[in-house]
Design a protein around this motif. Sequence first.
Motif, PDB file in Angstrom:
ATOM      1  N   THR A 183       0.801  -1.225   0.000  1.00 10.09           N
ATOM      2  CA  THR A 183       0.000   0.000   0.000  1.00 10.09           C
ATOM      3  C   THR A 183       0.831   1.272   0.000  1.00 10.09           C
ATOM      4  O   THR A 183       0.284   2.375   0.059  1.00 10.09           O
ATOM      5  N   ASP A 184       2.142   1.129  -0.063  1.00  7.24           N
ATOM      6  CA  ASP A 184       3.001   2.308   0.003  1.00  7.24           C
ATOM      7  C   ASP A 184       4.255   2.021  -0.807  1.00  7.24           C
ATOM      8  O   ASP A 184       5.093   1.232  -0.403  1.00  7.24           O
ATOM      9  N   PHE A 185       4.346   2.626  -1.983  1.00  8.57           N
ATOM     10  CA  PHE A 185       5.506   2.347  -2.821  1.00  8.57           C
ATOM     11  C   PHE A 185       5.786   3.513  -3.754  1.00  8.57           C
ATOM     12  O   PHE A 185       4.976   4.439  -3.875  1.00  8.57           O
ATOM     13  N   TYR A 186       6.960   3.442  -4.386  1.00 11.85           N
ATOM     14  CA  TYR A 186       7.337   4.452  -5.360  1.00 11.85           C
ATOM     15  C   TYR A 186       7.227   3.883  -6.769  1.00 11.85           C
ATOM     16  O   TYR A 186       7.631   2.745  -7.015  1.00 11.85           O
ATOM     17  N   LEU A 187       6.684   4.660  -7.662  1.00 17.04           N
ATOM     18  CA  LEU A 187       6.653   4.279  -9.065  1.00 17.04           C
ATOM     19  C   LEU A 187       8.027   4.541  -9.657  1.00 17.04           C
ATOM     20  O   LEU A 187       8.594   5.610  -9.461  1.00 17.04           O
ATOM     21  N   SER A 188       8.534   3.571 -10.409  1.00 18.59           N
ATOM     22  CA  SER A 188       9.820   3.823 -11.056  1.00 18.59           C
ATOM     23  C   SER A 188       9.600   4.328 -12.479  1.00 18.59           C
ATOM     24  O   SER A 188      10.564   4.663 -13.171  1.00 18.59           O
ATOM     25  N   MET A 189       8.369   4.387 -12.899  1.00 21.20           N
ATOM     26  CA  MET A 189       8.088   4.853 -14.269  1.00 21.20           C
ATOM     27  C   MET A 189       7.357   6.199 -14.213  1.00 21.20           C
ATOM     28  O   MET A 189       6.667   6.511 -13.244  1.00 21.20           O
ATOM     29  N   SER A 190       7.555   6.973 -15.283  1.00 17.62           N
ATOM     30  CA  SER A 190       6.916   8.286 -15.371  1.00 17.62           C
ATOM     31  C   SER A 190       5.442   8.133 -15.736  1.00 17.62           C
ATOM     32  O   SER A 190       5.001   7.077 -16.178  1.00 17.62           O
ATOM     33  N   ARG A 191       4.698   9.221 -15.605  1.00 18.95           N
ATOM     34  CA  ARG A 191       3.306   9.245 -16.072  1.00 18.95           C
ATOM     35  C   ARG A 191       3.227   8.877 -17.545  1.00 18.95           C
ATOM     36  O   ARG A 191       2.338   8.148 -17.974  1.00 18.95           O
ATOM     37  N   GLY A 192       4.187   9.404 -18.288  1.00 23.31           N
ATOM     38  CA  GLY A 192       4.218   9.120 -19.720  1.00 23.31           C
ATOM     39  C   GLY A 192       4.366   7.636 -20.005  1.00 23.31           C
ATOM     40  O   GLY A 192       3.750   7.099 -20.930  1.00 23.31           O
ATOM     41  N   GLU A 193       5.191   6.965 -19.211  1.00 11.73           N
ATOM     42  CA  GLU A 193       5.393   5.536 -19.415  1.00 11.73           C
ATOM     43  C   GLU A 193       4.154   4.735 -19.010  1.00 11.73           C
ATOM     44  O   GLU A 193       3.785   3.763 -19.671  1.00 11.73           O
ATOM     45  N   ILE A 194       3.512   5.182 -17.959  1.00 11.42           N
ATOM     46  CA  ILE A 194       2.266   4.510 -17.557  1.00 11.42           C
ATOM     47  C   ILE A 194       1.225   4.663 -18.663  1.00 11.42           C
ATOM     48  O   ILE A 194       0.561   3.702 -19.060  1.00 11.42           O
ATOM     49  N   SER A 195       1.090   5.881 -19.166  1.00  7.36           N
ATOM     50  CA  SER A 195       0.061   6.136 -20.173  1.00  7.36           C
ATOM     51  C   SER A 195       0.341   5.347 -21.441  1.00  7.36           C
ATOM     52  O   SER A 195      -0.563   4.781 -22.039  1.00  7.36           O
ATOM     53  N   ASN A 196       1.597   5.287 -21.827  1.00 11.14           N
ATOM     54  CA  ASN A 196       1.990   4.508 -22.994  1.00 11.14           C
ATOM     55  C   ASN A 196       1.599   3.039 -22.807  1.00 11.14           C
ATOM     56  O   ASN A 196       0.960   2.433 -23.669  1.00 11.14           O
ATOM     57  N   TYR A 197       1.967   2.494 -21.662  1.00 11.53           N
ATOM     58  CA  TYR A 197       1.683   1.090 -21.374  1.00 11.53           C
ATOM     59  C   TYR A 197       0.191   0.793 -21.394  1.00 11.53           C
ATOM     60  O   TYR A 197      -0.243  -0.233 -21.922  1.00 11.53           O
ATOM     61  N   LEU A 198      -0.599   1.717 -20.846  1.00 10.09           N
ATOM     62  CA  LEU A 198      -2.044   1.488 -20.713  1.00 10.09           C
ATOM     63  C   LEU A 198      -2.838   1.948 -21.926  1.00 10.09           C
ATOM     64  O   LEU A 198      -4.074   1.832 -21.947  1.00 10.09           O
ATOM     65  N   GLY A 199      -2.159   2.490 -22.915  1.00 12.24           N
ATOM     66  CA  GLY A 199      -2.871   2.941 -24.106  1.00 12.24           C
ATOM     67  C   GLY A 199      -3.733   4.156 -23.864  1.00 12.24           C
ATOM     68  O   GLY A 199      -4.814   4.287 -24.425  1.00 12.24           O
ATOM     69  N   LEU A 200      -3.258   5.086 -23.006  1.00  8.96           N
ATOM     70  CA  LEU A 200      -4.011   6.298 -22.696  1.00  8.96           C
ATOM     71  C   LEU A 200      -3.106   7.504 -22.907  1.00  8.96           C
ATOM     72  O   LEU A 200      -1.919   7.355 -23.174  1.00  8.96           O
ATOM     73  N   ALA A 201      -3.672   8.715 -22.791  1.00  7.01           N
ATOM     74  CA  ALA A 201      -2.858   9.920 -22.886  1.00  7.01           C
ATOM     75  C   ALA A 201      -2.306  10.280 -21.511  1.00  7.01           C
ATOM     76  O   ALA A 201      -2.921   9.965 -20.491  1.00  7.01           O
ATOM     77  N   VAL A 202      -1.142  10.930 -21.491  1.00 10.71           N
ATOM     78  CA  VAL A 202      -0.542  11.342 -20.212  1.00 10.71           C
ATOM     79  C   VAL A 202      -1.536  12.134 -19.389  1.00 10.71           C
ATOM     80  O   VAL A 202      -1.641  11.956 -18.179  1.00 10.71           O
ATOM     81  N   GLU A 203      -2.239  13.034 -20.075  1.00 10.16           N
ATOM     82  CA  GLU A 203      -3.187  13.906 -19.379  1.00 10.16           C
ATOM     83  C   GLU A 203      -4.268  13.097 -18.662  1.00 10.16           C
ATOM     84  O   GLU A 203      -4.700  13.449 -17.566  1.00 10.16           O
ATOM     85  N   THR A 204      -4.661  12.013 -19.284  1.00 11.81           N
ATOM     86  CA  THR A 204      -5.688  11.155 -18.682  1.00 11.81           C
ATOM     87  C   THR A 204      -5.175  10.533 -17.383  1.00 11.81           C
ATOM     88  O   THR A 204      -5.887  10.491 -16.380  1.00 11.81           O
ATOM     89  N   ILE A 205      -3.923  10.082 -17.409  1.00  4.11           N
ATOM     90  CA  ILE A 205      -3.329   9.506 -16.199  1.00  4.11           C
ATOM     91  C   ILE A 205      -3.295  10.552 -15.098  1.00  4.11           C
ATOM     92  O   ILE A 205      -3.700  10.313 -13.955  1.00  4.11           O
ATOM     93  N   SER A 206      -2.837  11.729 -15.468  1.00  5.50           N
ATOM     94  CA  SER A 206      -2.718  12.802 -14.501  1.00  5.50           C
ATOM     95  C   SER A 206      -4.078  13.122 -13.869  1.00  5.50           C
ATOM     96  O   SER A 206      -4.216  13.204 -12.648  1.00  5.50           O
ATOM     97  N   ARG A 207      -5.086  13.279 -14.712  1.00  5.32           N
ATOM     98  CA  ARG A 207      -6.433  13.596 -14.215  1.00  5.32           C
ATOM     99  C   ARG A 207      -6.974  12.484 -13.329  1.00  5.32           C
ATOM    100  O   ARG A 207      -7.573  12.738 -12.285  1.00  5.32           O
ATOM    101  N   LEU A 208      -6.748  11.238 -13.743  1.00  5.07           N
ATOM    102  CA  LEU A 208      -7.291  10.116 -12.972  1.00  5.07           C
ATOM    103  C   LEU A 208      -6.617   9.996 -11.617  1.00  5.07           C
ATOM    104  O   LEU A 208      -7.276   9.769 -10.604  1.00  5.07           O
ATOM    105  N   LEU A 209      -5.278  10.170 -11.600  1.00  2.63           N
ATOM    106  CA  LEU A 209      -4.582  10.088 -10.310  1.00  2.63           C
ATOM    107  C   LEU A 209      -5.130  11.160  -9.378  1.00  2.63           C
ATOM    108  O   LEU A 209      -5.367  10.907  -8.194  1.00  2.63           O
ATOM    109  N   GLY A 210      -5.342  12.347  -9.949  1.00  3.26           N
ATOM    110  CA  GLY A 210      -5.940  13.425  -9.160  1.00  3.26           C
ATOM    111  C   GLY A 210      -7.310  13.030  -8.635  1.00  3.26           C
ATOM    112  O   GLY A 210      -7.596  13.205  -7.447  1.00  3.26           O
ATOM    113  N   ARG A 211      -8.108  12.451  -9.495  1.00  2.42           N
ATOM    114  CA  ARG A 211      -9.463  12.091  -9.085  1.00  2.42           C
ATOM    115  C   ARG A 211      -9.444  10.991  -8.033  1.00  2.42           C
ATOM    116  O   ARG A 211     -10.191  11.053  -7.054  1.00  2.42           O
TER     117      ARG A 211
END
Lengths: 252, 252
Positions: A183-211
């Motif tokens: 339940t407590d960890f550090y991501l070693s990948m950037s938002r951009g890398e997450i979005s790429n992997y998940l087939g989404l836009a960086v902005e979408t990742i950012s908004r969702l994490l915020g939400r």
Amino acid sequence: MNPVIDFNSKLACKSCSLLSLCLSTGLNAAQISQLERIVKRTRLLHRNDILFRQDETFHSLFIVKTGSIKTFLPGPETDSEQIIGFYLPGEFLGFDAIQEQSYSCHAQVLETTAVCELPFDQLTELSHEIPDLQQQLFRLLSKEIVDESRMLALLNRKHAEERLAAFLAGLSCRFQRRGFSATDFYLSMSRGEISNYLGLAVETISRLLGRFQDEGLIRVERRHIQILHLDRLHAMAGNDTRTQKRKQASEG
Amino acid sequence: MNPVIDFNSKLACKSCSLLSLCLSTGLNAAQISQLERIVKRTRLLHRNDILFRQDETFHSLFIVKTGSIKTFLPGPETDSEQIIGFYLPGEFLGFDAIQEQSYSCHAQVLETTAVCELPFDQLTELSHEIPDLQQQLFRLLSKEIVDESRMLALLNRKHAEERLAAFLAGLSCRFQRRGFSATDFYLSMSRGEISNYLGLAVETISRLLGRFQDEGLIRVERRHIQILHLDRLHAMAGNDTRTQKRKQASEG
DNA sequence: ATCACACATTGACTTAGGTCAAACGGGGGC
DNA sequence: GCCCCCGTTTGACCTAAGTCAATGTGTGAT
């Protein structure tokens, strides 16, 4: 953030809890020491180092000891690469290369990372003597297939929210299994890398994490993630309890 | 549409061009006949028959001799299933089951289909005696991993048009490799199954097939497909010539 | 300490493709 | 031969998420 590791001496595999976790289920001490003998020197790599390149001749599988690695198919543009997977401590890379005897993707290091190298021809040779080793290798390959087909289903049937929830829940499981916090960890990948992997836009990742944070599901500060409601996260990922149990059992 | 097959007698594997195509690259005659001995009776299945179910205990791999099969992960609703793959003559199913010793998906027959059954424990046993067999099995597993990661990239980075083009081009290649026409074939799956597999709506498939036809790329009438410009189709799928060549070489 | 840059966030607008609804058509069952 | 049903097509509309643009912010180099 990264544990301090003794890189001066070659780490014996028996002191490396990972190999036993990953490979040697069912192997006895003698067999494990046979296995140790073929493991090549631990290699230490740094952020952005390349572990292997697409089309490079295949010699070895690798195990992540500490750190993390991404694999990706290159595209015509730099930003049209497609990330295939992230590899965490205790996980294997290189199975894709067996078929054509060359790697099908690039593998790049996300943070300071130590890997073990397992020469594949020695591994297959040894697996003729040790049936359980052969079995275990088949299992690891098979797991990769199952994981990827689950990923296909995720990309085809799930919306952005469910994808990100599944991604975080998946990381949580994998960290926990290696003895880190779920339940407590550090991501070693950037938002951009997450979005790429998940087939989404960086902005979408950012908004969702915020939400997710606004909804009290997680705490997020840059790459530091705290999961406040793991159960809700799993629910959001569309993992019914049955699936979760089955997965945990198989991954344990 | 389906070739007439002699189902009265057990088909010897050496008369089955498929096994040699799929498994026995590098095996000599004696080894092939060893392999033949463990192949269980050919099974004949009909449209909608289930070859295996998710969670069913794993005993065997299967090879499609004639016909075709889909594999899918079931969803809560009937229509929320996710198709993972289509299997054509000469292709293997069941690798996903090695890990947990039970199948990770359902396998259902799309048309009258003959399969060979290969008991996995006998296969691994035999592969201790025949190193090349072990090697070949590893290769097949590895190929599945590479194929699935290409599919991930397709779903993540390609639009509807490119996905469908890639799907058709892929079928074309697979048919050709088994000695069928690369440019004239029948789909054994419905529009709905294609759309499910590609992560699109049925309506999108329908519209695109219409458009491809209008553009003179293909001729389509119900499930009968004729490809008029294979090169353009490959281009549309985003396969540059280099990728195409590499793929063909590896699949040959 | 400061700067620069890459990463991240936020808001406004666009669009590919999904959804809904209606009509069509071919093949299997009677 | 006829009918029914399922798969398919077609059109109208909607929405989730992408794109574009502008603004913030932490980190590593100097």
